[in-house]
Design a protein around this motif. Sequence first.
Motif, PDB file in Angstrom:
ATOM      1  N   GLU A  77     -27.664 -32.230  32.480  1.00 33.88           N
ATOM      2  CA  GLU A  77     -26.905 -31.806  31.300  1.00 33.88           C
ATOM      3  C   GLU A  77     -27.727 -30.941  30.358  1.00 33.88           C
ATOM      4  N   GLU A  78     -28.990 -31.303  30.114  1.00 35.12           N
ATOM      5  CA  GLU A  78     -29.809 -30.589  29.127  1.00 35.12           C
ATOM      6  C   GLU A  78     -30.468 -29.330  29.669  1.00 35.12           C
ATOM      7  N   ASN A 124     -27.025 -27.044  27.166  1.00 35.33           N
ATOM      8  CA  ASN A 124     -26.067 -27.557  26.184  1.00 35.33           C
ATOM      9  C   ASN A 124     -26.640 -27.362  24.782  1.00 35.33           C
ATOM     10  N   GLN A 125     -25.959 -27.885  23.776  1.00 33.70           N
ATOM     11  CA  GLN A 125     -26.345 -27.633  22.388  1.00 33.70           C
ATOM     12  C   GLN A 125     -27.335 -28.647  21.830  1.00 33.70           C
ATOM     13  N   GLU A 126     -27.785 -29.595  22.646  1.00 36.77           N
ATOM     14  CA  GLU A 126     -28.727 -30.600  22.153  1.00 36.77           C
ATOM     15  C   GLU A 126     -30.112 -30.018  21.904  1.00 36.77           C
TER      16      GLU A 126
END
Length: 161
Positions: A77-78, A124-126
């Motif tokens: 995800e990251e 992603n936006q993290e």
Amino acid sequence: MVPRANAYFWSLDKKMIKQRIQIVLVGGLILNQNGKVLLTQRNEREFPLWDGKWGLPGGHLEFGDHPEKRLLKEMKEELGVGVRILSKTPFIASYVLQAEKIIYHGIILCYLCQIIRGQPRIANQENRDFKWFKPEKINFQDCLPGTDVFLHQFLAQNPKT
């Protein structure tokens, strides 16, 4: 008659009482063939203590999560990568952070990993950014809690790295 401890509690200013939150996190310590470690820069504007800080990629466990499975999911995800966990025994750190109205107790499980699929990217936006750092060049004051602990634990066990 009110017991002494209860009387003290009820006399406290309610603004002084902080919510206590305990979280369990997983992180991946990834080194490349040149001995550099992959760190991500957090994008946490709602939590200024972490915003802009560098740290190992990973995330928090949700109820019922298995740590290793959560780590594999977080890496995809990251960073858009697949990793292999090289050691089933994690490095462990514990810290306490105080924010304005909250006290966080973080317990972090950090696994040594190797990228087996894909190239790191911000997926992603993290995170704002990622970089490969020489361990001796990392300014740990710019890092999330535990980052220094994990790198020092790893380097102590692997002095030739």
